[in-house]
Design a protein around this motif. Structure first.
Motif, short mmCIF file in Angstrom:
data_model
loop_
_atom_site.label_atom_id
_atom_site.label_comp_id
_atom_site.label_asym_id
_atom_site.label_seq_id
_atom_site.Cartn_x
_atom_site.Cartn_y
_atom_site.Cartn_z
N GLY A 76 0.81 -1.21 0.00
CA GLY A 76 0.00 0.00 0.00
C GLY A 76 0.84 1.25 0.00
N PHE A 77 1.94 1.24 0.80
CA PHE A 77 2.85 2.39 0.81
C PHE A 77 3.42 2.64 -0.59
N PHE A 78 3.91 1.57 -1.22
CA PHE A 78 4.58 1.73 -2.51
C PHE A 78 3.62 2.27 -3.56
N PHE A 79 2.48 1.60 -3.71
CA PHE A 79 1.55 2.02 -4.76
C PHE A 79 0.86 3.33 -4.41
N GLY A 80 0.70 3.62 -3.12
CA GLY A 80 0.15 4.92 -2.74
C GLY A 80 1.10 6.06 -3.10
N ILE A 81 2.41 5.83 -2.91
CA ILE A 81 3.40 6.86 -3.25
C ILE A 81 3.46 7.07 -4.76
N VAL A 82 3.52 5.95 -5.52
CA VAL A 82 3.57 6.07 -6.98
C VAL A 82 2.30 6.75 -7.49
N ILE A 137 5.05 12.03 0.76
CA ILE A 137 6.14 12.04 -0.23
C ILE A 137 5.84 13.02 -1.35
N SER A 138 4.62 13.02 -1.83
CA SER A 138 4.28 13.93 -2.94
C SER A 138 4.36 15.39 -2.51
N TYR A 139 4.00 15.68 -1.27
CA TYR A 139 4.12 17.05 -0.76
C TYR A 139 5.58 17.50 -0.76
N LEU A 140 6.49 16.62 -0.36
CA LEU A 140 7.91 16.97 -0.37
C LEU A 140 8.42 17.17 -1.81
N VAL A 141 7.98 16.30 -2.72
CA VAL A 141 8.40 16.41 -4.13
C VAL A 141 7.87 17.71 -4.73
N VAL A 142 6.61 18.06 -4.45
CA VAL A 142 6.05 19.30 -4.98
C VAL A 142 6.80 20.51 -4.42
N SER A 143 7.20 20.44 -3.17
CA SER A 143 7.97 21.55 -2.59
C SER A 143 9.26 21.78 -3.37
N MET A 161 0.32 8.95 -5.97
CA MET A 161 0.32 10.38 -5.68
C MET A 161 1.39 11.12 -6.49
N LEU A 162 2.54 10.48 -6.68
CA LEU A 162 3.59 11.14 -7.47
C LEU A 162 3.18 11.32 -8.92
N SER A 163 2.43 10.35 -9.47
CA SER A 163 1.96 10.49 -10.85
C SER A 163 1.03 11.69 -10.99
N GLN A 164 0.32 12.03 -9.92
CA GLN A 164 -0.52 13.24 -9.94
C GLN A 164 0.32 14.49 -9.69
N ALA A 165 1.33 14.37 -8.81
CA ALA A 165 2.14 15.54 -8.46
C ALA A 165 2.96 16.03 -9.64
N PHE A 166 3.44 15.12 -10.48
CA PHE A 166 4.27 15.53 -11.62
C PHE A 166 3.44 16.05 -12.79
#
Length: 569
Positions: A35-41, A155-161, A43-48
């Motif tokens: 769940g962690f892995f696919f949740g991060i991927v 993770i996505s919040y940090l990447v967006v920052s 959210m990151l696909s939306q963040a980018f």
């Protein structure tokens, strides 16, 4: 598809709330990590996505470079495909985490209640047990469900920052500091919500306890005209729980509104700042669109964080209740190491009552509760009390519990029947054929019950045997006890709910099936019909040591015994 229940490597009984949650997390670690892995991927696909849109605008549209436009459009399409796939997998893993946690909690509560018996009821009211299984278990499931989205949001919040900082450093710093700062404002809403949630949880538990007590004693209440009193008590508890529920709903509404206000205010500030920077030429049009996309996206992590806080509070409250229930100390502990005796008497050290390893023994007392307590001590349902009972030369608690349960069977006056076929209710372990079951029913004078149902032994028993009368349930319970073939059978008032004719048949059946030297039976009763069939009678006077003899002999020699028996008759 995996069938439930999943195997339990150990039992978390006695753990703290935090320890219980960690135990649960370790149990489902593979699905949690998935769940962690696919949740991060996910959210990151939306963040980018806003970043890719900005690059496509600057390089492809403004720069009029078709190949760059095609490249970044393809990247955006790839992100959409990744998002679609990870959404499905992440959701499946999140639901799996939810179900595993909720169903495991319910299973543990059931195991604890089944094993702990009265110890659980003493530590936690009945209503609390019901509420823990019906409300707290799903809330614990929600706590594990939200972990996938929460990890992706962080993770996505940090990447967006970082991405915003590349466009404009002060705005990146504002995102890095502002999002958690705005989320921290929710603490002022969460604290009263937590207090109200706890109060509502306790009020609901008390209401359920009153309801369970009322339903359990409904027949008695109707007999004495007390329904209205208990209905009023339940109404008061219900209204009290409703008031607390309204307070909780008010906090939930405030929390939802605060999420919307904070997320909206942040989006407005972010968009306005980006537009001002675009007007003075500090950033490009594509970067402005990226900033706008980031501002819209950041609402999701803020809402997810708020949801996680809400679910976390409910889950922690539930974990406290469940861990308290699971930590209830058992009344009986299987620490016995002494080899079980071959043929020895049972002795109650409190009263001095002795049950030889053969024949029928009656225990008579002016106080039926006192004689029932003797039988209960000899049945070993509370090691604190049964420590004073002996089996042979050793205390009853020194023997393995399995040996005690196999060779000593206790049957209480209040018959308890469970749903299922009548055959299963009488012979839960399926050790006997129908002929042996019918013989036990004949001994318990219960063949008329079998003849009254069309399906015979396949008749479906209602919950708690509600379709049977009190006397019928008592006779079925006696037949079930007889089918245990126990070396010692302890029967508490086995004929208190039957008529004299049926009682005489039961007395005759007991003398025929349990008499002799192959088994021992202790019957607590003051009924002359049963006492006539006993090999020996033990009388517990109000003071002094027990008196032992035959029914006729005690009638002649002991006026106190005669008074008890005549009063019973």
């Amino acid at each position: 598809m995996r069938e439930y229940p999943y195997p339990r490597p150990d039992d978390p009984f006695g753990l703290s709330p935090g320890g219980f949650l960690l135990w649960m997390g370790r149990r489902q670690l593979p699905t949690l990590l998935g769940g962690f892995f696919f949740g991060i991927v996910w959210m990151l696909s939306q963040a980018f996505a806003p970043f890719v849109i900005g690059r496509a605008l600057d390089l492809g549209v403004v720069g009029q470079d078709f190949s760059a436009l095609l490249l970044w459009t393809s990247v955006f399409l790839g992100l959409a495909v990744v998002q679609a796939i990870t959404t499905t997998v992440r959701h499946r893993l999140a639901v799996s985490n939810w179900l595993q946690a909720a169903l495991t909690t319910k299973e543990l509560i059931g195991v604890k209640v089944a094993r702990g018996g009265e110890s659980v009821g003493r530590a936690v009211p009945t209503g609390e047990i019901v509420t823990a299984a019906s409300n707290d278990a799903p809330r614990l499931g929600q706590l594990f469900d939200v972990t996938a989205r929460l990890s992706g949001s962080v993770i996505s919040y940090l990447v967006v920052s970082v991405l915003v900082a590349q466009i404009h450093l002060p705005l990146g710093i504002a995102v890095l500091i502002g999002v958690p700062a705005l989320g921290a404002l929710l603490v002022f809403v969460v604290r009263p919500f937590q207090r109200r949630q706890q109060a509502q949880r306790e009020a609901t538990g008390r209401m359920t306890s009153v309801g369970a007590d009322t339903v359990a004693g409904l027949r008695v209440l109707r007999g004495i005209g007390g329904e209205r009193i208990f209905v009023n008590r339940y109404r008061e508890r219900s209204q009290h729980a409703r008031v607390h529920g309204v307070e909780v709903a008010r906090s939930v509404a405030t929390l939802e509104a605060s999420q919307l206000l904070i997320g909206g205010a942040f989006s407005v500030f972010f968009t306005f700042s980006g537009a001002a920077l675009a007007l003075d030429g500090t950033i490009t049009v594509g970067e402005l669109m990226s900033l706008y996309g980031f501002s819209v996206f950041l609402v999701a992590p803020i809402r997810t964080g708020s949801e996680a806080l809400n679910v976390g509070i409910r889950g922690i409250v539930g974990a406290r209740k469940v861990s308290k229930l699971l930590a209830a100390a058992p009344l009986v502990a299987d620490r016995g190491t002494v080899a079980e005796p071959t043929s020895s008497s049972l002795v109650d050290g409190v009263t001095g009552v002795t049950v030889p390893p053969h024949g029928l023994t009656a225990l008579v007392c002016a106080d039926p509760g006192r004689s029932a307590a003797v039988a209960k001590r000899l049945g070993r349902f509370d090691d604190g009390e049964s420590r004073q009972a002996r089996w042979g030369d050793e205390p009853l608690t020194s023997y393995p519990l399995e040996a005690v349960r196999r060779r000593i069977v206790f049957s209480q006056a209040e018959a308890q029947l469970f749903t299922g076929s009548l055959r299963t209710a009488l012979d839960p372990q399926g050790r006997h054929d129908d002929g042996r079951i019918i013989a036990a029913l004949r001994t318990a004078a219960a063949l008329d019950i079998l003849e009254a149902v069309d399906e015979g032994l396949d008749h479906e028993v209602d919950e708690k045997g509600r379709s049977f009368s009190g006397g019928q349930r008592q006779r079925l319970s006696l037949a079930r006890a007889l089918l245990s073939d126990a070396e010692f059978l302890l029967l508490v008032e086995p004929t208190s709910a039957v008529d004299a004719h049926t009682e005489a048949r039961i007395a005759s059946g007991l003398a025929e099936s349990r008499g002799g030297r192959s088994s021992a039976t202790l019957v607590t009763t003051a009924s002359p019909l049963l006492l006539h069939a006993m090999d020996r009678v033990v009388f517990l006077p109000a003071t002094g040591t027990p008196l032992t003899g035959t029914h006729a002999g005690l009638l002649d020699s002991c006026p106190e015994y005669r008074t008890v028996v005549i009063r019973s008759e």
